[in-house]
Design an enzyme around this catalytic site. Sequence first.
Site, short mmCIF file in Angstrom:
data_model
loop_
_atom_site.label_atom_id
_atom_site.label_comp_id
_atom_site.label_asym_id
_atom_site.label_seq_id
_atom_site.Cartn_x
_atom_site.Cartn_y
_atom_site.Cartn_z
N HIS A 133 38.32 55.77 95.42
CA HIS A 133 38.62 54.77 94.40
C HIS A 133 37.97 55.14 93.08
CE1 HIS A 133 39.26 50.90 92.48
NE2 HIS A 133 40.05 50.57 93.48
N HIS A 134 38.70 54.89 91.99
CA HIS A 134 38.21 55.22 90.65
C HIS A 134 36.96 54.42 90.30
CE1 HIS A 134 38.36 57.20 86.90
NE2 HIS A 134 39.66 57.23 86.73
N ALA A 135 36.70 53.32 90.97
CA ALA A 135 35.47 52.57 90.73
C ALA A 135 34.24 53.36 91.14
CB ALA A 135 35.50 51.24 91.49
N ASN A 326 31.63 55.90 86.68
CA ASN A 326 32.42 56.39 85.55
C ASN A 326 31.55 56.56 84.32
OD1 ASN A 326 35.55 56.28 86.25
ND2 ASN A 326 34.51 54.66 87.37
#
Length: 481
Positions: A133-135, A326
């Site tokens: 997941h990009h989180a 991120n």
Amino acid sequence: MRQLSALDAQFLNFETETNVANVAGLSILDGELGREELVALVEERSHLVEPLRRRLVTVPFGLDHPYWAEDDDIDLDYHVRELALPAPGNDTQLGEQVARLHARRLDRRRPLWEMYLIHGLEGGRTALYTKIHHAAIDGMYGAGALAALMDVSPVSEPLGVGHDHPRHPDRAPETAEMLLRTAGRLLANPAHLLRFMVEAMPRLDEIPVISLLPGAGPVSRATRWLTRQLGGGEQVPELPRLTVPRTPFNGPVSAHRRFAFVELSLDDVKQVKKTFGVTVNDVVMTLAATAVRRWLVDHEALPAEPLVAGVPFSLRGAGAGDAPGNQVTLMITPLDTRTEDPGERLRAMHESMSLIKERFGLAPARWLRHLSESMPAALTGLADRAAFGLVAQTSPPINLMISNVPGPQIPLYVCGRRLLAQYPVSVVTDASGGLNITAFSYDGRVAVGIVSCRMLVPDVWTFSDYLREALDELKSLPAPS
């Protein structure tokens, strides 16, 4: 314990049945690989990749951003799966299978990753599709995380080495502590908003959507001038005002994806770079611009204005550290899709990228993080989903995403099998457009993954041909006099 940043949490908040925030890599391996070997490798090295061992712990009533807590017992039977392609096992079939897997949301009750061993490829190869997941990660951290599961020689370390690694389990705070932390964050929100305003005012002309508002440019210029007069700022280049045209791949995305991939010679890219005195990234961006132009021409949909691309920039080299999560910002740049001359397109791309890099070098843009941190967490999810829906129905902030991630230039191995290629598989959303072109350089090749919404860009494989032709076209041009 580690709490998700506001930016990390945004990738959770905007997810719907159609907007899915998975980022992935497709590894092509030389030879057959058994699931038992792969499971043993993941078990041995999972301590090296923090997101593999962490699951979400939510704050009561969604009053604050979730926390990461270490999972004591990862169910590798669930996370590591295998399947096989029907004969003949060609690239088109592999792309279709990856597109189906990529469109599925991850189970938030478990660590946010899945790995698929894909058998039956032509030539006795095996594919390994890994999504997270990009989180939990951005592109730069994700490349390093995958490398942790690989070796620099066919002989890997003996099994069991990872189990001797000292473990420091990370636990989520108790409910009372969560609520106390939430209260502290609420008190800090106005300070984050003030910081955003102070840092954003001179940079309004580079923020998607905001840069299109009347007066954004003059306010930015006036603020920069005043800051310089007070002795606290540097002269920065002006950015052009960009109007985002409508294209067939802008609009609400569906729940279905397409995925295509292609490899290009890094030596050929470097030849163009040397001939024209530009950068590798300039060449990659130009190849993407040329491919998009040809697709639009073929569909009789080429706008009169240049397209606008979102280009992620890593903050890891600007004091953001190497922690998971991120550490990126988003810059916008025009793609000169109007001109027919590929040499002119390359020169225009070089000038545009030089401009935003100069501004980024003077002061790395952190507006995305500061804006995210300025909003109360309980409102952020609603705001994110509402914003995505609004821009999809009205005016898109960008036309597409283009990214270029540098990778290792030596051969790597997974369980003794050589890694032949590593293709990135990225994200398309209502706000970023139904087309994403991401490049990753590895061992003398540039591997490009093209993700699209199936309803907006069904013929995604045409981009593979366009990219090859675009590179051949640039290589054939004479050196500028």
